[in-house]
Design a protein around this motif. Structure first.
Motif, PDB file in Angstrom:
ATOM      1  N   ARG A  41      28.274  36.311   4.328  1.00 53.07           N
ATOM      2  CA  ARG A  41      28.036  37.752   4.470  1.00 53.07           C
ATOM      3  C   ARG A  41      27.574  38.008   5.888  1.00 53.07           C
ATOM      4  O   ARG A  41      26.526  37.507   6.305  1.00 53.07           O
ATOM      5  CB  ARG A  41      26.991  38.217   3.452  1.00 53.07           C
ATOM      6  CG  ARG A  41      26.821  39.740   3.367  1.00 53.07           C
ATOM      7  CD  ARG A  41      25.919  40.063   2.198  1.00 53.07           C
ATOM      8  NE  ARG A  41      25.559  41.452   2.112  1.00 53.07           N
ATOM      9  CZ  ARG A  41      26.262  42.389   1.480  1.00 53.07           C
ATOM     10  NH1 ARG A  41      27.374  42.059   0.883  1.00 53.07           N
ATOM     11  NH2 ARG A  41      25.843  43.638   1.444  1.00 53.07           N
ATOM     12  N   TYR A  71      30.289  46.332   2.785  1.00 50.33           N
ATOM     13  CA  TYR A  71      29.662  47.661   2.784  1.00 50.33           C
ATOM     14  C   TYR A  71      29.926  48.347   4.116  1.00 50.33           C
ATOM     15  O   TYR A  71      29.522  47.848   5.173  1.00 50.33           O
ATOM     16  CB  TYR A  71      28.150  47.498   2.554  1.00 50.33           C
ATOM     17  CG  TYR A  71      27.391  48.801   2.446  1.00 50.33           C
ATOM     18  CD1 TYR A  71      27.548  49.625   1.339  1.00 50.33           C
ATOM     19  CD2 TYR A  71      26.501  49.193   3.442  1.00 50.33           C
ATOM     20  CE1 TYR A  71      26.835  50.812   1.222  1.00 50.33           C
ATOM     21  CE2 TYR A  71      25.785  50.380   3.333  1.00 50.33           C
ATOM     22  CZ  TYR A  71      25.959  51.180   2.225  1.00 50.33           C
ATOM     23  OH  TYR A  71      25.257  52.360   2.109  1.00 50.33           O
ATOM     24  N   ASN A  83      31.463  53.629  -0.082  1.00 46.55           N
ATOM     25  CA  ASN A  83      30.995  52.729   0.976  1.00 46.55           C
ATOM     26  C   ASN A  83      31.249  51.262   0.662  1.00 46.55           C
ATOM     27  O   ASN A  83      31.423  50.457   1.573  1.00 46.55           O
ATOM     28  CB  ASN A  83      29.508  52.960   1.246  1.00 46.55           C
ATOM     29  CG  ASN A  83      29.245  54.332   1.846  1.00 46.55           C
ATOM     30  OD1 ASN A  83      30.137  54.941   2.426  1.00 46.55           O
ATOM     31  ND2 ASN A  83      28.026  54.824   1.701  1.00 46.55           N
ATOM     32  N   HIS A  84      31.211  50.894  -0.601  1.00 46.82           N
ATOM     33  CA  HIS A  84      31.501  49.508  -0.990  1.00 46.82           C
ATOM     34  C   HIS A  84      33.004  49.345  -1.206  1.00 46.82           C
ATOM     35  O   HIS A  84      33.613  50.103  -1.973  1.00 46.82           O
ATOM     36  CB  HIS A  84      30.756  49.125  -2.271  1.00 46.82           C
ATOM     37  CG  HIS A  84      29.285  48.942  -2.081  1.00 46.82           C
ATOM     38  ND1 HIS A  84      28.374  49.965  -2.248  1.00 46.82           N
ATOM     39  CD2 HIS A  84      28.554  47.856  -1.725  1.00 46.82           C
ATOM     40  CE1 HIS A  84      27.154  49.522  -2.010  1.00 46.82           C
ATOM     41  NE2 HIS A  84      27.234  48.244  -1.698  1.00 46.82           N
ATOM     42  N   GLN A  85      33.609  48.375  -0.541  1.00 41.90           N
ATOM     43  CA  GLN A  85      35.035  48.117  -0.662  1.00 41.90           C
ATOM     44  C   GLN A  85      35.257  46.622  -0.899  1.00 41.90           C
ATOM     45  O   GLN A  85      34.692  45.793  -0.196  1.00 41.90           O
ATOM     46  CB  GLN A  85      35.769  48.541   0.613  1.00 41.90           C
ATOM     47  CG  GLN A  85      35.765  50.035   0.875  1.00 41.90           C
ATOM     48  CD  GLN A  85      36.646  50.799  -0.088  1.00 41.90           C
ATOM     49  OE1 GLN A  85      37.661  50.305  -0.559  1.00 41.90           O
ATOM     50  NE2 GLN A  85      36.250  52.035  -0.399  1.00 41.90           N
ATOM     51  N   SER A  86      36.102  46.291  -1.885  1.00 42.47           N
ATOM     52  CA  SER A  86      36.337  44.870  -2.153  1.00 42.47           C
ATOM     53  C   SER A  86      37.640  44.643  -2.907  1.00 42.47           C
ATOM     54  O   SER A  86      38.175  45.548  -3.551  1.00 42.47           O
ATOM     55  CB  SER A  86      35.176  44.260  -2.948  1.00 42.47           C
ATOM     56  OG  SER A  86      35.039  44.907  -4.196  1.00 42.47           O
ATOM     57  N   ASN A 105      36.728  47.541  -6.477  1.00 42.77           N
ATOM     58  CA  ASN A 105      35.662  48.534  -6.330  1.00 42.77           C
ATOM     59  C   ASN A 105      35.055  48.954  -7.667  1.00 42.77           C
ATOM     60  O   ASN A 105      33.850  48.802  -7.898  1.00 42.77           O
ATOM     61  CB  ASN A 105      36.186  49.760  -5.583  1.00 42.77           C
ATOM     62  CG  ASN A 105      36.575  49.440  -4.156  1.00 42.77           C
ATOM     63  OD1 ASN A 105      36.193  48.409  -3.612  1.00 42.77           O
ATOM     64  ND2 ASN A 105      37.354  50.311  -3.548  1.00 42.77           N
ATOM     65  N   THR A 108      33.562  45.965  -9.453  1.00 42.75           N
ATOM     66  CA  THR A 108      32.234  45.573  -8.974  1.00 42.75           C
ATOM     67  C   THR A 108      31.154  46.446  -9.588  1.00 42.75           C
ATOM     68  O   THR A 108      30.083  45.960  -9.978  1.00 42.75           O
ATOM     69  CB  THR A 108      32.164  45.648  -7.442  1.00 42.75           C
ATOM     70  OG1 THR A 108      33.114  44.731  -6.885  1.00 42.75           O
ATOM     71  CG2 THR A 108      30.776  45.302  -6.932  1.00 42.75           C
ATOM     72  N   GLN A 139      26.115  53.688  -7.870  1.00 38.01           N
ATOM     73  CA  GLN A 139      25.960  52.544  -8.762  1.00 38.01           C
ATOM     74  C   GLN A 139      24.953  52.817  -9.878  1.00 38.01           C
ATOM     75  O   GLN A 139      25.073  52.288 -10.985  1.00 38.01           O
ATOM     76  CB  GLN A 139      25.539  51.309  -7.970  1.00 38.01           C
ATOM     77  CG  GLN A 139      25.349  50.053  -8.796  1.00 38.01           C
ATOM     78  CD  GLN A 139      26.614  49.600  -9.511  1.00 38.01           C
ATOM     79  OE1 GLN A 139      27.682  49.545  -8.922  1.00 38.01           O
ATOM     80  NE2 GLN A 139      26.492  49.274 -10.786  1.00 38.01           N
ATOM     81  N   SER A 199      18.883  50.127  -1.796  1.00 41.81           N
ATOM     82  CA  SER A 199      19.209  49.223  -0.683  1.00 41.81           C
ATOM     83  C   SER A 199      18.107  49.324   0.358  1.00 41.81           C
ATOM     84  O   SER A 199      18.275  49.950   1.403  1.00 41.81           O
ATOM     85  CB  SER A 199      20.574  49.599  -0.073  1.00 41.81           C
ATOM     86  OG  SER A 199      21.608  49.406  -0.999  1.00 41.81           O
TER      87      SER A 199
END
Length: 321
Positions: A41, A71, A83-86, A105, A108, A139, A199
């Motif tokens: 990371r 992120y 904002n979170h991408q995967s 996304n 997750t 989330q 966060s």
């Protein structure tokens, strides 16, 4: 290779399927039948983004792969994207050949909520009635929906750094038919179960915010330096996690261990409770804490479930690769 695009995931994947996949893989981890690879990371030096890889191999479920993503904090304001991408990649464990690419996304969001939900099932008091939420972002809505299915809650209380976001979780509570009240942090002592999903790099939840008998799931700390709860709380609680190595290095336990308040041996895998090799909660006054750092095997287990569903429904796209 099979492809399951992000746009298809929400119609394929249920909370129940996510819960079952995550519970099974936690049990396999604790039994030594599945293991995660070291997490990578990094800050990439562009758009203030954090990018990395989580992967592993589940020898029981025969699932091998990785999730790539991270992120991008300016996505929503600049591009209207979350904002979170995967993306999750699955490989054939017999040959090493790529087997599937799955949008990560929504997956997750559901697997993260499933993890805290698994902890509530196995660690919260059976008579828990008040659900506490710390955090009210995207989330948090997934977390609350999953949590409300685990006990017969009669009230939800919530706090957020930005109070104008609290309607996000108030709406979820209303949909479930449970009253919601915005409170100050000090009133989290009223909660029987708490999920913290923020966060932050400084503790929000203090030890005196938590009453005896409470179960708290800390779901926001997944990077070195992040911290949601005061380290002293972990010294008061029986601590469980998805993976001990991550918990003490990038999870909530990193701070308590660094300060000498607890040892690595004081952190237990939630899979041990699932497998009945750890007693879990032993009294109604015990504080239990789940440190959900997020492991690659969660993503792989849920992605494999998605692929099965997509194939069965004729949605998966097959390409020659």
């Amino acid at each position: 290779m099979l492809i399951v695009p992000e746009r298809e995931i929400a119609d394929l994947l249920t909370r129940a399927a996510s819960f079952d996949a995550v519970e099974r893989v936690f049990a396999a981890m604790a039994a030594g039948e599945a293991y995660n690879f070291p997490v990578i990371r990094e800050a990439i030096g562009h758009e203030d983004a954090l990018y990395g890889f989580k992967g592993g191999f589940d020898g029981k479920g025969m699932t091998l792969g990785l999730k790539a993503g991270g992120y991008w904090p300016h996505n929503l304001e600049k591009r209207g994207l979350i904002n979170h991408q995967s993306t999750v990649f699955l490989f054939d464990p017999d040959t090493g050949k790529v087997a599937a690419m799955v949008g990560g996304n929504y997956l997750t969001a559901l697997r993260t909520a499933a993890a805290s939900s698994v902890s509530i099932k196995h660690l919260a008091r059976k008579d828990a009635k008040v659900m506490g939420m710390i955090g009210a972002g995207h989330q948090a809505t997934f977390q609350l929906r999953a949590a409300l299915e685990q006990r017969d809650f009669d009230k939800v209380i919530g706090w957020n750094y930005h109070p104008e976001m609290l309607p996000n979780i108030a709406k979820v509570a209303a949909e479930a038919g449970v009253p919601f009240e915005a409170v100050e942090l000090e009133r989290m002592t009223e909660a029987d179960v708490i999920i913290s999903i923020t966060s932050t790099f400084a503790p929000t939840v203090m030890a005196d915010h938590i009453s005896p008998g409470t179960h708290i799931a800390c779901m926001g700390t997944d990077t070195k330096g992040k911290q949601e709860v005061e380290a002293a709380l972990l010294a008061r609680a029986t601590v469980f996690t998805d993976e001990v190595a991550q918990s003490i290095s990038i999870g909530e336990a990193q701070h308590a261990v660094a300060q000498g308040l607890i040892k690595e041996s004081d952190v237990h895998q939630i899979g041990e409770v699932i497998n009945a090799t750890h007693a879990g909660r032993t009294s109604d006054d015990e504080i239990t804490l789940f440190d959900g750092t997020g492991v690659g095997l969660q993503d792989l287990a849920v992605a494999a479930s998605v692929v099965e569903l997509a194939v069965a429904q004729g949605i998966a796209i097959e390409v020659d690769f």
